[in-house]
Design a protein around this motif. Structure first.
Motif, PDB file in Angstrom:
ATOM      1  N   ILE A 156      -7.711   4.178  15.903  1.00  0.00           N
ATOM      2  CA  ILE A 156      -6.906   5.232  15.306  1.00  0.00           C
ATOM      3  C   ILE A 156      -5.450   4.781  15.439  1.00  0.00           C
ATOM      4  O   ILE A 156      -5.062   4.243  16.479  1.00  0.00           O
ATOM      5  CB  ILE A 156      -7.163   6.598  15.992  1.00  0.00           C
ATOM      6  N   SER A 157      -4.702   4.945  14.369  1.00  0.00           N
ATOM      7  CA  SER A 157      -3.321   4.477  14.397  1.00  0.00           C
ATOM      8  C   SER A 157      -2.435   5.373  13.547  1.00  0.00           C
ATOM      9  O   SER A 157      -2.923   6.150  12.734  1.00  0.00           O
ATOM     10  CB  SER A 157      -3.224   3.026  13.899  1.00  0.00           C
ATOM     11  N   VAL A 158      -1.149   5.244  13.787  1.00  0.00           N
ATOM     12  CA  VAL A 158      -0.151   5.914  12.956  1.00  0.00           C
ATOM     13  C   VAL A 158       0.821   4.841  12.481  1.00  0.00           C
ATOM     14  O   VAL A 158       1.083   3.868  13.181  1.00  0.00           O
ATOM     15  CB  VAL A 158       0.606   7.037  13.704  1.00  0.00           C
ATOM     16  N   SER A 159       1.321   5.020  11.281  1.00  0.00           N
ATOM     17  CA  SER A 159       2.300   4.067  10.764  1.00  0.00           C
ATOM     18  C   SER A 159       3.538   4.828  10.309  1.00  0.00           C
ATOM     19  O   SER A 159       3.474   6.003   9.968  1.00  0.00           O
ATOM     20  CB  SER A 159       1.703   3.241   9.625  1.00  0.00           C
ATOM     21  N   PHE A 160       4.645   4.116  10.339  1.00  0.00           N
ATOM     22  CA  PHE A 160       5.944   4.695  10.025  1.00  0.00           C
ATOM     23  C   PHE A 160       6.725   3.717   9.164  1.00  0.00           C
ATOM     24  O   PHE A 160       6.611   2.507   9.347  1.00  0.00           O
ATOM     25  CB  PHE A 160       6.809   4.865  11.287  1.00  0.00           C
ATOM     26  N   PRO A 161       7.582   4.228   8.309  1.00  0.00           N
ATOM     27  CA  PRO A 161       8.606   3.337   7.760  1.00  0.00           C
ATOM     28  C   PRO A 161       9.473   2.907   8.950  1.00  0.00           C
ATOM     29  O   PRO A 161       9.748   3.723   9.844  1.00  0.00           O
ATOM     30  CB  PRO A 161       9.394   4.219   6.800  1.00  0.00           C
ATOM     31  N   SER A 162       9.873   1.676   9.011  1.00  0.00           N
ATOM     32  CA  SER A 162      10.617   1.193  10.174  1.00  0.00           C
ATOM     33  C   SER A 162      11.890   2.008  10.430  1.00  0.00           C
ATOM     34  O   SER A 162      12.308   2.158  11.582  1.00  0.00           O
ATOM     35  CB  SER A 162      10.933  -0.296  10.046  1.00  0.00           C
ATOM     36  N   ALA A 163      12.480   2.565   9.400  1.00  0.00           N
ATOM     37  CA  ALA A 163      13.681   3.371   9.572  1.00  0.00           C
ATOM     38  C   ALA A 163      13.405   4.657  10.359  1.00  0.00           C
ATOM     39  O   ALA A 163      14.312   5.221  10.974  1.00  0.00           O
ATOM     40  CB  ALA A 163      14.281   3.720   8.210  1.00  0.00           C
ATOM     41  N   ARG A 164      12.144   5.120  10.379  1.00  0.00           N
ATOM     42  CA  ARG A 164      11.799   6.356  11.096  1.00  0.00           C
ATOM     43  C   ARG A 164      11.154   6.086  12.449  1.00  0.00           C
ATOM     44  O   ARG A 164      10.918   7.015  13.215  1.00  0.00           O
ATOM     45  CB  ARG A 164      10.874   7.214  10.245  1.00  0.00           C
ATOM     46  N   TYR A 165      10.836   4.838  12.740  1.00  0.00           N
ATOM     47  CA  TYR A 165      10.205   4.485  14.019  1.00  0.00           C
ATOM     48  C   TYR A 165      11.236   4.541  15.132  1.00  0.00           C
ATOM     49  O   TYR A 165      12.330   4.002  15.014  1.00  0.00           O
ATOM     50  CB  TYR A 165       9.597   3.085  13.921  1.00  0.00           C
ATOM     51  N   ASP A 166      10.889   5.203  16.225  1.00  0.00           N
ATOM     52  CA  ASP A 166      11.775   5.338  17.380  1.00  0.00           C
ATOM     53  C   ASP A 166      11.130   4.623  18.569  1.00  0.00           C
ATOM     54  O   ASP A 166      10.197   5.134  19.175  1.00  0.00           O
ATOM     55  CB  ASP A 166      11.980   6.824  17.684  1.00  0.00           C
ATOM     56  N   GLU A 167      11.631   3.434  18.884  1.00  0.00           N
ATOM     57  CA  GLU A 167      11.040   2.637  19.965  1.00  0.00           C
ATOM     58  C   GLU A 167      11.058   3.373  21.297  1.00  0.00           C
ATOM     59  O   GLU A 167      10.170   3.176  22.124  1.00  0.00           O
ATOM     60  CB  GLU A 167      11.741   1.294  20.100  1.00  0.00           C
ATOM     61  N   ALA A 168      12.019   4.233  21.506  1.00  0.00           N
ATOM     62  CA  ALA A 168      12.085   5.001  22.751  1.00  0.00           C
ATOM     63  C   ALA A 168      10.881   5.933  22.902  1.00  0.00           C
ATOM     64  O   ALA A 168      10.575   6.370  24.013  1.00  0.00           O
ATOM     65  CB  ALA A 168      13.387   5.803  22.808  1.00  0.00           C
ATOM     66  N   ARG A 169      10.195   6.225  21.812  1.00  0.00           N
ATOM     67  CA  ARG A 169       9.028   7.121  21.850  1.00  0.00           C
ATOM     68  C   ARG A 169       7.705   6.364  21.826  1.00  0.00           C
ATOM     69  O   ARG A 169       6.646   6.978  21.727  1.00  0.00           O
ATOM     70  CB  ARG A 169       9.095   8.087  20.668  1.00  0.00           C
ATOM     71  N   LEU A 170       7.727   5.030  21.942  1.00  0.00           N
ATOM     72  CA  LEU A 170       6.507   4.233  21.861  1.00  0.00           C
ATOM     73  C   LEU A 170       5.453   4.690  22.874  1.00  0.00           C
ATOM     74  O   LEU A 170       4.290   4.862  22.523  1.00  0.00           O
ATOM     75  CB  LEU A 170       6.821   2.747  22.054  1.00  0.00           C
ATOM     76  N   ALA A 171       5.847   4.898  24.123  1.00  0.00           N
ATOM     77  CA  ALA A 171       4.882   5.342  25.142  1.00  0.00           C
ATOM     78  C   ALA A 171       4.281   6.694  24.764  1.00  0.00           C
ATOM     79  O   ALA A 171       3.087   6.938  24.981  1.00  0.00           O
ATOM     80  CB  ALA A 171       5.550   5.406  26.512  1.00  0.00           C
ATOM     81  N   TRP A 172       5.090   7.568  24.189  1.00  0.00           N
ATOM     82  CA  TRP A 172       4.587   8.880  23.766  1.00  0.00           C
ATOM     83  C   TRP A 172       3.598   8.730  22.614  1.00  0.00           C
ATOM     84  O   TRP A 172       2.541   9.355  22.625  1.00  0.00           O
ATOM     85  CB  TRP A 172       5.759   9.777  23.360  1.00  0.00           C
ATOM     86  N   TYR A 173       3.935   7.894  21.624  1.00  0.00           N
ATOM     87  CA  TYR A 173       3.000   7.662  20.509  1.00  0.00           C
ATOM     88  C   TYR A 173       1.659   7.162  21.046  1.00  0.00           C
ATOM     89  O   TYR A 173       0.602   7.653  20.656  1.00  0.00           O
ATOM     90  CB  TYR A 173       3.544   6.612  19.525  1.00  0.00           C
ATOM     91  N   ALA A 174       1.718   6.177  21.942  1.00  0.00           N
ATOM     92  CA  ALA A 174       0.481   5.603  22.496  1.00  0.00           C
ATOM     93  C   ALA A 174      -0.305   6.659  23.278  1.00  0.00           C
ATOM     94  O   ALA A 174      -1.530   6.730  23.186  1.00  0.00           O
ATOM     95  CB  ALA A 174       0.798   4.404  23.372  1.00  0.00           C
ATOM     96  N   SER A 175       0.397   7.500  24.019  1.00  0.00           N
ATOM     97  CA  SER A 175      -0.257   8.545  24.805  1.00  0.00           C
ATOM     98  C   SER A 175      -0.987   9.549  23.908  1.00  0.00           C
ATOM     99  O   SER A 175      -2.134   9.930  24.170  1.00  0.00           O
ATOM    100  CB  SER A 175       0.786   9.258  25.667  1.00  0.00           C
ATOM    101  N   VAL A 176      -0.322   9.994  22.853  1.00  0.00           N
ATOM    102  CA  VAL A 176      -0.941  10.937  21.914  1.00  0.00           C
ATOM    103  C   VAL A 176      -2.163  10.299  21.252  1.00  0.00           C
ATOM    104  O   VAL A 176      -3.218  10.930  21.115  1.00  0.00           O
ATOM    105  CB  VAL A 176       0.087  11.409  20.855  1.00  0.00           C
ATOM    106  N   LEU A 177      -2.042   9.041  20.861  1.00  0.00           N
ATOM    107  CA  LEU A 177      -3.174   8.344  20.246  1.00  0.00           C
ATOM    108  C   LEU A 177      -4.339   8.189  21.225  1.00  0.00           C
ATOM    109  O   LEU A 177      -5.511   8.325  20.840  1.00  0.00           O
ATOM    110  CB  LEU A 177      -2.744   6.983  19.711  1.00  0.00           C
ATOM    111  N   ARG A 178      -4.048   7.914  22.489  1.00  0.00           N
ATOM    112  CA  ARG A 178      -5.125   7.803  23.490  1.00  0.00           C
ATOM    113  C   ARG A 178      -5.861   9.125  23.640  1.00  0.00           C
ATOM    114  O   ARG A 178      -7.084   9.155  23.746  1.00  0.00           O
ATOM    115  CB  ARG A 178      -4.561   7.357  24.841  1.00  0.00           C
ATOM    116  N   LEU A 179      -5.115  10.228  23.686  1.00  0.00           N
ATOM    117  CA  LEU A 179      -5.759  11.549  23.781  1.00  0.00           C
ATOM    118  C   LEU A 179      -6.663  11.797  22.573  1.00  0.00           C
ATOM    119  O   LEU A 179      -7.793  12.259  22.708  1.00  0.00           O
ATOM    120  CB  LEU A 179      -4.704  12.653  23.886  1.00  0.00           C
ATOM    121  N   ALA A 180      -6.154  11.493  21.382  1.00  0.00           N
ATOM    122  CA  ALA A 180      -6.952  11.683  20.167  1.00  0.00           C
ATOM    123  C   ALA A 180      -8.170  10.763  20.173  1.00  0.00           C
ATOM    124  O   ALA A 180      -9.270  11.171  19.775  1.00  0.00           O
ATOM    125  CB  ALA A 180      -6.095  11.424  18.929  1.00  0.00           C
ATOM    126  N   SER A 181      -7.996   9.535  20.648  1.00  0.00           N
ATOM    127  CA  SER A 181      -9.095   8.576  20.716  1.00  0.00           C
ATOM    128  C   SER A 181     -10.192   9.055  21.659  1.00  0.00           C
ATOM    129  O   SER A 181     -11.385   8.974  21.343  1.00  0.00           O
ATOM    130  CB  SER A 181      -8.563   7.219  21.178  1.00  0.00           C
TER     131      SER A 181
END
Length: 156
Positions: A108-133
């Motif tokens: 399961i993954s999420v994609s973003f236009p690079s202009a909207r990607y916030d590297e500071a939120r990477l751990a949060w994105y991964a955490s949400v994806l792990r919960l969904a997984s």
């Protein structure tokens, strides 16, 4: 995306997300250029991974060392980050989905236009994806005749 075959197929087909005016039927990427592919390669035992890389015409020298480092990062963190690997301007984060009694591969993954990607939120994105997984994997194990009303509710 589900994948079971590893010896013959080392590429992934992805439908185009371009505008309706784009008649492109799909694009083919080497596995190491996609989020799903990176997760899949990282899931392989080392001998099978080496076999796949040996068959890849792009898999030699510095590229191979960089790829092995990237796959090591995926194995350590449990998520893959695709920063412009498959397309300029695209960033994607993904995690594997596993469920009891299955030898299929899914993610399961999420994609973003690079202009909207916030590297500071990477751990949060991964955490949400792990919960969904985890939830998705749990639901994939349940038999269709499950009587629990909660288990019949759509994921929110």
């Amino acid at each position: 995306m589900l994948a079971k075959e590893t010896n013959a197929i080392h590429r992934q087909r992805r439908k185009s997300t371009a505008s309706a005016g784009d008649l492109q039927g799909g694009m083919i990427f080497p596995l190491h250029r996609t989020t799903t592919g990176m997760l899949f390669l990282a899931s392989l035992p080392d001998p099978e991974l080496r076999h796949c890389l040996d068959r890849d015409p792009e898999g030699g020298g510095a590229r191979r060392r960089n790829l092995l480092q990237d796959l090591g990062h995926v194995r350590r963190t449990g998520f893959a980050l695709n920063r412009h690997r498959s397309e300029q301007g695209l960033v994607a984060v993904g995690v594997s989905v596993t469920w009891e009694g299955s030898d299929l591969f899914a993610d399961i993954s999420v994609s973003f236009p690079s202009a909207r990607y916030d590297e500071a939120r990477l751990a949060w994105y991964a955490s949400v994806l792990r919960l969904a997984s985890t939830e998705l994997g749990r639901r994939l194990v349940l038999p269709p005749e499950s009587t629990s009303a909660r288990d019949r509710q759509p994921m929110r």
